[in-house]
Design an enzyme around this catalytic site. Structure first.
Site, mmCIF file in Angstrom:
data_model
loop_
_atom_site.group_PDB
_atom_site.id
_atom_site.type_symbol
_atom_site.label_atom_id
_atom_site.label_comp_id
_atom_site.label_asym_id
_atom_site.label_seq_id
_atom_site.Cartn_x
_atom_site.Cartn_y
_atom_site.Cartn_z
ATOM 1 N N LYS A 267 0.871 -1.153 -0.376
ATOM 2 C CA LYS A 267 0.039 -0.150 -0.130
ATOM 3 C C LYS A 267 1.027 1.394 0.120
ATOM 4 C CE LYS A 267 -3.014 2.100 3.329
ATOM 5 N NZ LYS A 267 -4.472 2.395 4.471
ATOM 6 N N ASP A 272 -2.730 9.456 4.516
ATOM 7 C CA ASP A 272 -4.479 9.684 4.444
ATOM 8 C C ASP A 272 -5.117 10.353 5.310
ATOM 9 O OD1 ASP A 272 -6.427 8.408 4.459
ATOM 10 O OD2 ASP A 272 -6.019 6.768 5.456
ATOM 11 N N LYS A 279 -10.313 12.161 9.085
ATOM 12 C CA LYS A 279 -10.276 11.249 10.307
ATOM 13 C C LYS A 279 -9.816 12.515 11.297
ATOM 14 C CE LYS A 279 -6.935 7.881 8.658
ATOM 15 N NZ LYS A 279 -7.482 6.836 9.375
ATOM 16 N N ASP A 290 1.330 6.014 5.916
ATOM 17 C CA ASP A 290 0.770 5.054 4.891
ATOM 18 C C ASP A 290 1.075 4.509 4.384
ATOM 19 O OD1 ASP A 290 -1.949 4.382 5.301
ATOM 20 O OD2 ASP A 290 -2.972 5.681 5.004
ATOM 21 N N ASP A 349 -12.093 6.351 4.036
ATOM 22 C CA ASP A 349 -11.073 5.990 4.859
ATOM 23 C C ASP A 349 -10.409 5.114 4.992
ATOM 24 O OD1 ASP A 349 -9.281 7.054 7.022
ATOM 25 O OD2 ASP A 349 -9.900 6.868 8.450
ATOM 26 N N GLU A 351 -9.347 3.749 2.197
ATOM 27 C CA GLU A 351 -9.079 3.800 1.139
ATOM 28 C C GLU A 351 -8.071 3.166 0.755
ATOM 29 O OE1 GLU A 351 -7.947 4.788 3.743
ATOM 30 O OE2 GLU A 351 -5.497 4.561 3.605
ATOM 31 N N ARG A 353 -8.168 -0.325 1.135
ATOM 32 C CA ARG A 353 -8.577 -2.045 0.498
ATOM 33 C C ARG A 353 -8.857 -1.387 -1.029
ATOM 34 N NH1 ARG A 353 -12.724 -2.237 5.278
ATOM 35 N NH2 ARG A 353 -10.900 -1.443 6.341
HETATM 36 N N1 BES Z 1 -4.035 3.820 7.041
HETATM 37 C C1 BES Z 1 -5.485 3.906 7.835
HETATM 38 C C2 BES Z 1 -4.976 2.042 9.124
HETATM 39 C C3 BES Z 1 -3.957 2.968 9.844
HETATM 40 C C4 BES Z 1 -4.449 3.200 11.424
HETATM 41 C C5 BES Z 1 -2.675 2.771 9.655
HETATM 42 C C6 BES Z 1 -3.458 2.916 11.806
HETATM 43 C C7 BES Z 1 -2.017 3.453 10.699
HETATM 44 C C8 BES Z 1 -2.201 2.985 12.106
HETATM 45 C C9 BES Z 1 -6.218 2.846 7.098
HETATM 46 O O1 BES Z 1 -6.535 3.790 5.812
HETATM 47 C C10 BES Z 1 -7.800 3.344 8.025
HETATM 48 O O2 BES Z 1 -8.658 4.310 7.447
HETATM 49 N N2 BES Z 1 -8.197 2.405 8.279
HETATM 50 C C11 BES Z 1 -10.096 3.134 9.065
HETATM 51 C C12 BES Z 1 -10.906 1.541 8.347
HETATM 52 C C13 BES Z 1 -11.945 1.874 8.828
HETATM 53 C C14 BES Z 1 -12.475 3.126 8.038
HETATM 54 C C15 BES Z 1 -12.789 0.451 8.257
HETATM 55 C C16 BES Z 1 -9.564 2.217 10.360
HETATM 56 O O3 BES Z 1 -8.785 1.411 10.606
HETATM 57 O O4 BES Z 1 -10.479 2.984 11.234
HETATM 58 ZN ZN ZN Z 2 -4.734 4.583 4.576
HETATM 59 ZN ZN ZN Z 3 -7.646 5.230 6.065
#
Ligand code: BES
Ligand code: ZN
Ligand code: ZN
Length: 528
Positions: A267, A272, A279, A290, A349, A351, A353
């Site tokens: 990725k 992000d 966020k 990220d 968020d 994104e 995947r």
């Molecule tokens: N990049 C984040 C995940 C992340 C969180 C990376 C903490 C490093 C540290 C990812 O894109 C994300 O925001 N995931 C969401 C998914 C949710 C919306 C289902 C998350 O984990 O909150």
């Molecule tokens: Zn992310």
């Molecule tokens: Zn995200």
């Protein structure tokens, strides 16, 4: 820093510090090199052990003045921990402790006396080198007046060899350690650097530069190329940003390797913000990391080329920013992935995947791989589940997962499996599209991410590594300074090497330049 293996006797080595590694034991092994050295030192080491002032606990240190009894003016005792816990990682840590202590002392040179260890000397040389080079890592680029600049002058590391066979094995290990540490530190640089510098174009340029200095081939798809391949999910995430996305392809194709490739996908989300599902502000700055999965894939590809890995491997890095704007993808929007599958975006968020989906389909359709391993900072949920000491692992390729678990234990980049039962896949069915990018609740967030990716790999054996918790650390560890860890490179290289018979030897085959092709005879390559 130069790392050189030398045949000097410990008492004769001309270095500012001689580091001696000791287990947590009351006595020195009789007739050992250390016992002989202690005799020269008039029993100074034994004195520290007898008094209890030095226990040998892992990463404990004591600096001893030698008062002219040996050539080096100081001996640094470094603890390896309890004998039963003297793993290869204990050695890596202790070497990092020695190197960072030498840096703090402000000395120029240090010699390491390798301890007697249960493993082959090459592994000892590799662990000592990795520990020192990874432990000394800093990112100074953005500091106009680097802290402790005057003290940061450890230039020469000598590893002492007792004989010529051991010397050759150590040199081999040193070279492997240099290759791996350079790859990890490259990945750390990319993840620690800010998003205003490391954007998708920068990642693509870095990949081109890696290809230029190795035998790797690099190809980058721009927006037009992505449209041709109908990568609707990657394009959908990227449409909210002014920075163009990039789809990086780095190929390692050794001569004569005809089998299906192993594909690594990382990725490469260079910032992000969450997009329209924005966020919270707290710690959002960390989201420059990220793209750590992508950085790991770039570093791993560089290392595999330089190690002369015998099998074909292709690295893919879908790269984009995730920002809110008038053009940004919105909750409820439906995107069409390269496979034709439609995806309802419930949360912008989630994104990672989405961009990985197109990369996985590209891998399956264009490369027909033997197996795929993807690495991604995919979910906050994996941080809740496993913290920062294990990467979440899911997948369909049991032998590869077994290999990764074993490689994780060896490299101390441990992985822990989470289930991917079919029931989880039901939770991402969409009312309006084929699937949606998140489930309705918050349960099993990391597994839902894995279940989503599984929709795009078909029958290809596949493993997903969620490194959201392991790619970044808020505390200094012996060989992992605060910030980006570069996790996954040492893990992947070990797992991939375990797939082929025998371990690959660094032959500098992957190098194009003459300078880099030299270090075979003398492991004195410049590593930082
Ligand atoms: N990049 C984040 C995940 C992340 C969180 C990376 C903490 C490093 C540290 C990812 O894109 C994300 O925001 N995931 C969401 C998914 C949710 C919306 C289902 C998350 O984990 O909150
Ligand atoms: Zn992310
Ligand atoms: Zn995200």
């Amino acid at each position: 820093m130069q790392v050189v293996v030398k045949r000097d006797k410990p008492e004769l080595v001309a270095a500012d510090v001689l580091a001696v590694f000791l287990r947590q034991e009351k006595t020195l092994p009789s007739k050992s090199v250390v016992a002989q050295l202690d005799a020269r030192l008039g029993g100074r080491i034994r004195d520290y052990l007898d008094s209890g002032d030095f226990s040998g606990a892992l990463n404990s240190t004591v600096l001893v003045r030698t008062g002219g009894t040996i050539q080096a003016p100081r001996v640094l005792l470094v603890g390896l921990g309890k004998p039963e816990a003297c793993t290869i990682d204990a050695l890596r840590q202790a070497s990092a402790t020695a190197a960072t202590t030498a840096r703090r002392l402000g000395v120029n040179s240090m010699a390491l006396l390798p301890p007697a260890y249960d493993v082959e000397s090459g592994e000892v040389g590799q662990a000592l080198t990795e520990g020192a080079l990874l432990g000394l890592y800093t990112l100074k680029k953005y500091k106009t007046a680097p802290e402790n600049e005057d003290k940061d002058n450890l230039r020469d590391l000598h590893i002492l060899a007792s004989g010529s066979t051991v010397q050759r094995a150590l040199e081999n290990g040193v070279q492997r350690g240099q290759i791996l540490a350079a790859a990890v530190n490259l990945a750390r640089d990319l993840s620690n650097s800010p998003g205003n510098e490391v954007n998708p174009s920068y990642l693509a340029q870095t990949a081109r530069e890696i290809a230029e200095r190795t035998t790797l081939r690099c190809h980058v798809l721009d927006v037009d190329g992505m449209r041709e391949h109908q990568m609707g999910c990657l394009l959908g995430v990227a449409q909210g940003s002014n920075q163009p996305p990039a789809f990086i392809i780095l190929e390692h194709a050794p001569k004569g390797a005809r089998e299906k490739p192993i594909v690594l996908v990382g990725k490469g989300l260079t910032f992000d913000s969450g997009g329209i599902s924005i966020k919270p502000a707290a710690n959002m700055e960390d989201m420059k990391m990220d793209m750590s999965g992508g950085a790991t894939v770039l570093g791993t590809m560089q290392a595999l080329a330089q190690l002369g890995y015998p099998r074909r491997v292709v690295g893919l890095v879908p790269s984009s920013e995730n920002l809110p704007s008038g053009n940004a993808v919105k909750p409820g929007d439906i995107l069409r992935a390269m496979s034709g599958k439609t995806v309802e975006v419930i949360n912008t968020d989630a994104e990672g995947r989405l961009i990985l989906a197109d990369a996985l389909v590209y891998a399956v359709q264009e490369l027909k791989p033997a197996c795929i391993v993807d690495l991604a900072t995919l979910t906050g949920a994996v941080v809740v589940a496993l913290g920062s000491h294990a990467t979440g692992m899911m997948g369909t390729d049991k032998p590869m997962m077994d290999r990764l678990r074993a490689a994780g234990d060896y490299s101390a980049e441990r992985v822990w499996e989470l289930p991917l039962f079919d029931e989880y896949s039901k939770q991402i069915k969409s009312d309006f599209a084929d699937i949606k990018n998140v489930s309705s609740g918050r349960e099993a967030g990391s597994i839902i991410g894995g279940a989503f990716l599984k929709e795009f790999v078909g029958d290809t054996p596949w493993v997903h590594l969620d490194i959201a918790g392991t790619a970044w650390t808020r505390e200094n560890r012996p060989y992992i300074p605060k910030g980006a860890t570069g996790v996954g490179i040492r893990l992947l290289v070990k797992a991939l090497e375990d797939m082929v018979e025998g371990v690959t030897q660094p032959t500098a085959k992957g190098e194009k330049s003459k300078a880099a092709a030299k270090p075979k005879a003398k492991a004195a390559a410049k590593a930082s």
